[in-house]
Design an enzyme around this catalytic site. Structure first.
Site, short mmCIF file in Angstrom:
data_model
loop_
_atom_site.label_atom_id
_atom_site.label_comp_id
_atom_site.label_asym_id
_atom_site.label_seq_id
_atom_site.Cartn_x
_atom_site.Cartn_y
_atom_site.Cartn_z
N THR A 16 -11.07 11.76 -14.73
CA THR A 16 -10.45 12.26 -13.50
C THR A 16 -9.75 13.57 -13.82
O THR A 16 -9.53 13.90 -14.99
CB THR A 16 -9.41 11.26 -12.97
OG1 THR A 16 -8.42 11.10 -13.97
CG2 THR A 16 -10.06 9.92 -12.71
N GLU B 285 -13.34 7.38 -9.37
CA GLU B 285 -13.23 5.95 -9.66
C GLU B 285 -14.18 5.11 -8.80
O GLU B 285 -14.23 3.89 -8.93
CB GLU B 285 -11.78 5.48 -9.41
CG GLU B 285 -10.77 5.98 -10.43
CD GLU B 285 -10.16 7.34 -10.06
OE1 GLU B 285 -10.76 8.06 -9.23
OE2 GLU B 285 -9.10 7.67 -10.63
N LYS C 109 8.41 8.35 3.82
CA LYS C 109 8.72 7.01 4.31
C LYS C 109 10.13 7.02 4.86
O LYS C 109 11.11 7.04 4.11
CB LYS C 109 8.54 5.99 3.19
CG LYS C 109 7.08 5.98 2.73
CD LYS C 109 6.76 4.96 1.66
CE LYS C 109 5.26 5.02 1.38
NZ LYS C 109 4.84 4.10 0.32
N TRP D 293 6.08 5.63 8.42
CA TRP D 293 5.49 6.67 7.57
C TRP D 293 5.24 7.93 8.39
O TRP D 293 4.78 7.86 9.53
CB TRP D 293 4.17 6.18 6.97
CG TRP D 293 4.34 5.06 5.99
CD1 TRP D 293 5.45 4.31 5.77
CD2 TRP D 293 3.33 4.57 5.10
NE1 TRP D 293 5.22 3.37 4.80
CE2 TRP D 293 3.92 3.50 4.36
CE3 TRP D 293 2.02 4.91 4.83
CZ2 TRP D 293 3.21 2.79 3.39
CZ3 TRP D 293 1.31 4.20 3.88
CH2 TRP D 293 1.91 3.15 3.16
#
Lengths: 542, 542
Positions: free
Chosen positions: B186, B331, B439, B444
């Site tokens: 990654t 992934e 948050k 959110w």
């Protein structure tokens, strides 16, 4: 070193969960045995499949137990596909067109614990239930109030009563993806029928492959009509592949006449249909007689037997519908090849394209194929040489249920019993059945080729070519012929008719005139019986 | 009870064997590092991949050993894809855009035994080879006569010399399909990069799924141009899926400017292309400036980052090219979702279709997804509620190579680090990165939404929204803004600009004016660095 990806088994329950979650409002439309149209969604299928699973649990059936179905294509059958296999039992689809004693034999051999049947087949069940030793639960696929009072079948319950009290909450069990999911008996032209036992893995891999653009090309924009029966090789896997891609499913029930099919296709916006040539013949008869057009149908997959060239041409030229010739077997889940052209063929003249479309097509990734000679040596892919067609792959049979018939494989390959050519582009064409091909002096002669020439003679009503023992050439072909009524035809005339149509050594050695050629229940010639009938025959020079 | 289907592992070697056997004359066209066009076939790829396998055997490398590549998209890289993985070694594709010390770190961490690199990257290798402890073999992807005499790299050999003496006969080993096949690190925005280790099973299943009609829709009638690099998540799996369906492959090499790509697409009849938005921006710039049209391109998959609406509209309306928005991760092999509309959307007005096309799309069968709140509770699929996006499936990471970072899963699900909504039809839309979402009082707030509004103000050159600690609300959003030169803008003016555009509680509490906002090498804002920069900041009411 192993990879570090998640370990999720390929399970049939994942297919219905996926369809319900991502295509919950996707429609399933069924013409019922009752004649009316039933309509609900993938979310409903999931709920009711879970009720099926709970209902099976309530019967106390164990993992791996077989549950039979004797049913048309319809929504209840679909629920059983997912509920039975998803819960870890084996869905055993039985062909209702078999003789009642064959059905009883199959139920006993499979040791089915329960049998779910459409009311159309009540008389069959009434006739055989006493002979089915293992079936403890008889379930009629109907509402409770449709069940006659005195059927004589012990413990008979209606499907809706059976499901009615069950919860739609059910956690699918997770198990080895190689676990058996479903089974189907072959037609058994020689000896007793034998069963292919599919696994969750083979079913899901087959679903991926069959939805590919060069195979059935299924998507969430399709409405698919499986005319191929769910009682035979899982309707070519369409219930699974439709769930995988979120396609709408349209089921014809028992109404497979041209008018019923046409009306259903138009009413439901069917884009894709799958069936055998005889069904499409009836459909085209209806559309032609009534000057009808298909407004949404784009393509149809035709398999089961070779598709007549005229049918492919009619679908394309008159209706604008692509015909995909396909080939498979019960032992292959069933798909082996589909005839979709390649980019290189795009600019070919139409008649050259047609020559390709008449072939059974290219192997799908997951199916390896080869043609071999008598010694098992692989033969070239030249489009001319023919040999026994062998296949292998993860959705192809390894052995029959209970090991019947011993090891069917040859060096790890499954012999299909077909004789075929394969061309340089990988397009396979069936030329004969292995047991019918005539082996003469090391060369093979296609019995179908010889028959087709005789059939083209104006005086011939029917012809069958078989091989006869010969001291020098091993076998030589003869042709058995039924003359048309009131027409003259001599042996010499017919043999002369072959001149210039085949090589000298391929010409039949003799003609035998018969009153009739034995025909089986499915309309195919029974060559084994013909050979038996001609067992005292001697070739002219033998 | 297990099914009785054949047991064939899903292996990458089967893909190249299938392509060579069924599409042996199918073309692979590559623009080389040398600038010229190279052209050969799937049959050639198979032969040379087998030479690669023999050459690796000759080096004495063991099963599971890693072999690195530092290379553009091209035919030699393709041969390594099949030769390395097919022979049981692990193909480790390395991103040449990383800093040389990062490349060295990655080669050491992966313990690569050999490295194959394009000559473009010779200077990188000259700089790092002494620090690469495990690499014993350096292979330059060029002809023997193109190799400079004194590179300073010990044991350097040209790829063609390395293959030259090897036989094209090689029997692929058969092994557990869960065996590691390839790996990719990654980008590692936080801490050291970590590697996903793919398996043969995950790769083949991903290939099946990605070729489906609602995903990339690949067939033997396609010519596919992967502009997405083969050094990053296997060019979205295109080398594998193209082999599976027999598609033509067209490789751009290092020439990814608009003119080079356009000329290649036209010359080779490209029907399908895959890339990131910046590449297509350059391509459209070239076609627009020169009033060009695409004569064969029908569709393009765009991923890597969100595709601007204007680009989707331009491709569709001006060029007649379908844009498929896609989403995935290293992934995830990488495909998770693709945005193809359903049948129910067909009759929607164009602007409603566009709203759907802006979403990242529907999950492919094999990928399960859900959105969850802070407590891990699943949130509704209503297209409004957003939460952390979690995924699972057979081509999604279970753990990183060497277990780096511990167990990444939460209750068996991989947390993607994205915040998303999912609508009732299963269309997912990324709204933020999990680490950037604010948050506030249990609710959110999307930092991207707040930034986009500020960016729409005529006086704003750049804006970044981050959360600041608040004693009562946990976090409250502020917006850091760079004003356009010579333009006035006050805190009060900008906050008033939010009126009616978001709910009161979503409005930023404060505006911080900056000279510049930190930007990373790939053009993305570095919010972590911005937070560090503002670590002494206090909210007005905190």
């Amino acid at each position: 070193m192993l990879g570090l990806m998640q370990n999720h088994p390929l399970l049939i329950s994942s297919l219905i969960d996926f369809a319900a979650r991502h295509h919950g409002d996707g429609e399933i439309v069924s013409r019922r045995v009752e004649g009316d149209i039933h309509r609900y969604t993938w979310a409903d299928v999931q709920q009711r499949a879970k009720q099926v699973a709970n209902a099976i649990d309530a019967l106390g059936l164990k993992a791996g137990d077989r549950i039979g179905t004797l049913a048309w294509n319809g929504y209840r059958h679909l629920e059983l596909y997912f509920g039975v296999s998803g819960s870890g039992r084996v869905l055993h689809t039985v062909n209702p067109r078999l003789l009642p004693e064959q059905i009883a034999w199959i139920l006993n051999h499979a040791e089915d614990q329960a049998l779910c049947f459409d009311m159309s087949f009540l008389p069959i069940i009434q006739g055989i239930h006493a002979h089915c030793k293992t079936v403890r639960h008889w379930i009629a696929l109907c509402d409770a109030d449709k069940l006659p009072a005195d059927t004589g079948i012990p413990n008979l319950i209606s499907y809706e009563a059976w499901l009615g009290s069950q919860s739609p909450d059910y956690e699918w069990p997770v198990f080895d993806e190689s676990t058996a999911s479903s089974m189907c008996y072959t037609s058994g032209t020689t000896g007793n029928p034998k069963a292919a036992l599919y696994s969750h893995r083979s079913t899901v891999l087959h679903a991926y492959a069959s939805a590919l653009p060069d195979v059935m090309g299924l998507s969430a924009r399709d409405a698919a009509l499986p005319v191929v029966p769910m009682f035979h090789v899982n309707a070519w896997g369409l219930p699974y592949s439709a769930a995988m891609v979120g396609a709408k499913l349209v089921f014809p029930g028992p109404a497979m006449d041209g008018k019923s099919l046409y009306e259903l296709m138009e009413a439901e916006g069917v884009t894709f249909a799958a069936g055998v040539p005889t069904i499409w013949q009836m459909l085209l008869g209806h559309t032609s007689a009534n000057k009808l057009r298909f407004s949404t149908l784009t393509r149809t997959v035709i398999g089961g037997s070779a598709c007549p060239p005229a049918m492919i041409a009619t679908f394309r030229d008159e209706y604008g519908v692509d015909v995909l010739h396909a080939w498979g077997m019960t032992e292959m889940s069933p798909l082996g090849t589909v005839c979709t052209l390649k980019e290189k063929h795009r600019r070919l003249p139409e008649q050259d394209k047609m020559k390709i479309r008449l072939k059974q097509g290219r192997a799908i990734f997951g199916v390896d194929m080869k043609i071999v000679d008598d010694d098992g040596q692989e033969l070239p892919w030249d489009g001319k040489t023919y040999g026994d067609l062998h296949v292998k792959g993860p959705w192809i049979l390894d052995q029959y249920f209970k090991g019947e018939g011993g090891d069917p494989l040859k060096n790890g390959w499954f012999p299909t019993g077909d004789v075929a050519t394969i061309d340089a582009d990988g397009f396979m064409q069936i030329t004969d059945r292995s047991k019918d091909v005539i082996k003469s002096g090391g060369e093979w002669i296609s019995s179908i080729d010889i028959e087709n020439i005789a059939m083209a003679h104006p005086a011939v009503a029917m012809a069958a070519c078989i091989g006869m023992p010969h001291p020098k050439w091993d076998e030589r072909p003869i042709v058995a012929v039924v003359r048309k009524p009131g027409v003259e035809l001599t042996r010499e005339q017919l043999i002369a008719f072959y001149d210039g149509k085949v090589a000298k050594w391929q010409m039949p050695d003799d003609v035998v005139f018969l009153e009739a050629i034995p025909i089986g229940a499915t309309g195919k010639m029974l060559k084994a019986r013909l050979r038996e009938q001609l067992k005292d025959y001697k070739l002219p020079d033998a």
